[in-house]
Design a protein around this motif. Structure first.
Motif, short mmCIF file in Angstrom:
data_model
loop_
_atom_site.label_atom_id
_atom_site.label_comp_id
_atom_site.label_asym_id
_atom_site.label_seq_id
_atom_site.Cartn_x
_atom_site.Cartn_y
_atom_site.Cartn_z
N ARG A 31 -18.04 69.89 4.42
CA ARG A 31 -19.05 68.56 4.17
C ARG A 31 -20.45 68.74 4.67
O ARG A 31 -21.18 67.80 5.07
N THR A 32 -21.00 69.95 4.12
CA THR A 32 -22.45 70.45 4.52
C THR A 32 -22.85 70.78 3.21
O THR A 32 -22.37 71.82 2.37
N TYR A 33 -23.97 70.25 2.43
CA TYR A 33 -24.64 70.84 1.47
C TYR A 33 -25.80 71.41 1.94
O TYR A 33 -26.67 71.05 2.72
N ILE A 34 -26.21 72.56 1.18
CA ILE A 34 -27.41 73.20 1.53
C ILE A 34 -28.23 73.45 0.36
O ILE A 34 -27.74 74.21 -0.76
N GLU A 65 -21.29 73.52 12.24
CA GLU A 65 -19.82 73.07 12.87
C GLU A 65 -19.83 73.12 14.43
O GLU A 65 -19.27 72.40 14.97
N GLN A 66 -20.46 74.32 14.83
CA GLN A 66 -20.28 74.57 16.28
C GLN A 66 -20.97 73.36 17.07
O GLN A 66 -20.64 73.21 18.17
N ASN A 67 -22.22 73.30 16.56
CA ASN A 67 -23.14 72.34 17.34
C ASN A 67 -23.00 70.83 16.98
O ASN A 67 -23.45 69.73 17.93
N LEU A 68 -22.62 70.38 15.93
CA LEU A 68 -22.50 69.08 15.31
C LEU A 68 -21.40 68.49 15.29
O LEU A 68 -21.01 67.43 14.89
N GLY A 69 -20.38 69.68 15.04
CA GLY A 69 -18.75 69.36 14.73
C GLY A 69 -18.71 68.93 13.18
O GLY A 69 -17.91 68.05 12.90
N ILE A 70 -19.63 69.16 12.16
CA ILE A 70 -19.56 68.87 10.86
C ILE A 70 -18.97 69.89 10.30
O ILE A 70 -19.50 71.01 10.54
N PRO A 71 -17.79 69.93 9.51
CA PRO A 71 -17.19 71.02 8.80
C PRO A 71 -18.08 71.55 7.88
O PRO A 71 -18.79 70.81 7.28
N ALA A 72 -18.01 72.85 7.53
CA ALA A 72 -18.74 73.51 6.40
C ALA A 72 -18.36 72.86 5.22
O ALA A 72 -19.50 72.68 4.21
N ASN A 89 -16.99 59.09 1.06
CA ASN A 89 -16.77 58.51 2.53
C ASN A 89 -17.66 58.59 3.70
O ASN A 89 -18.65 59.61 3.17
N THR A 90 -17.72 57.80 4.57
CA THR A 90 -18.73 58.18 5.91
C THR A 90 -18.43 59.11 6.90
O THR A 90 -19.05 59.00 8.03
N GLU A 91 -17.45 59.73 7.01
CA GLU A 91 -16.98 60.97 7.86
C GLU A 91 -18.12 61.65 7.87
O GLU A 91 -19.15 61.96 7.17
N PRO A 92 -18.29 62.57 9.27
CA PRO A 92 -19.58 63.16 9.50
C PRO A 92 -19.76 64.24 8.42
O PRO A 92 -19.06 64.98 7.72
N THR A 93 -21.28 64.16 7.95
CA THR A 93 -21.43 65.08 7.02
C THR A 93 -23.15 65.65 7.23
O THR A 93 -23.97 64.92 8.04
N CYS A 94 -23.51 66.59 6.38
CA CYS A 94 -24.76 67.14 6.52
C CYS A 94 -25.50 67.52 5.64
O CYS A 94 -24.82 68.01 4.37
#
Length: 115
Positions: A94-97, A85-92, A53-58
């Motif tokens: 939904r974030t790959y590093i 999460e704090q600055n962009l509102g993207i949950p952890a 899906n296209t929900e906020p991601t990073c």
């Protein structure tokens, strides 16, 4: 030599420079590197999907010459995810590093390399 490159699907953030400067100083501290060599980058509005899906991601790339052993990657992951999460509102979740420990001879700067 450390680099944090952030690609996010959310539109531009109000205070991107503040976020990048804070990540720069925290990354330098965590990795024991001089901040004068840290580079940070933020690209917002990147079309992305995650989990179908296209929900906020990073997606975040963290590269460094040395210092990215197992214990430090965990700390950097916690730091980056909390700031995203704090600055962009993207949950952890939904974030790959992606982490990359780069050999000094393969990192160029100032017309030369570090190795």
């Amino acid at each position: 030599m450390p680099l944090i490159n952030i690609q996010a699907s959310v539109p531009a953030v109000a205070d991107a420079n503040s976020l990048l400067q804070e990540l720069s100083s925290k990354l330098a501290e965590l990795l024991g590197k001089p901040e004068k060599y840290v580079m940070t980058s933020l690209q917002c509005g990147v079309p992305m999907t995650f989990s179908g899906n296209t929900e906020p991601t990073c997606y975040v790339e963290v590269k460094s010459i040395g210092a990215l052993d197992g214990s430090r990657t965990q700390e950097v992951s916690e730091l980056v995810c909390s700031h995203i999460e704090q600055n962009l509102g993207i949950p952890a979740d939904r974030t790959y590093i992606g982490f990359e420990d780069v050999p000094a001879r393969l990192w160029g700067w100032n017309g030369s390399t570090f190795g």
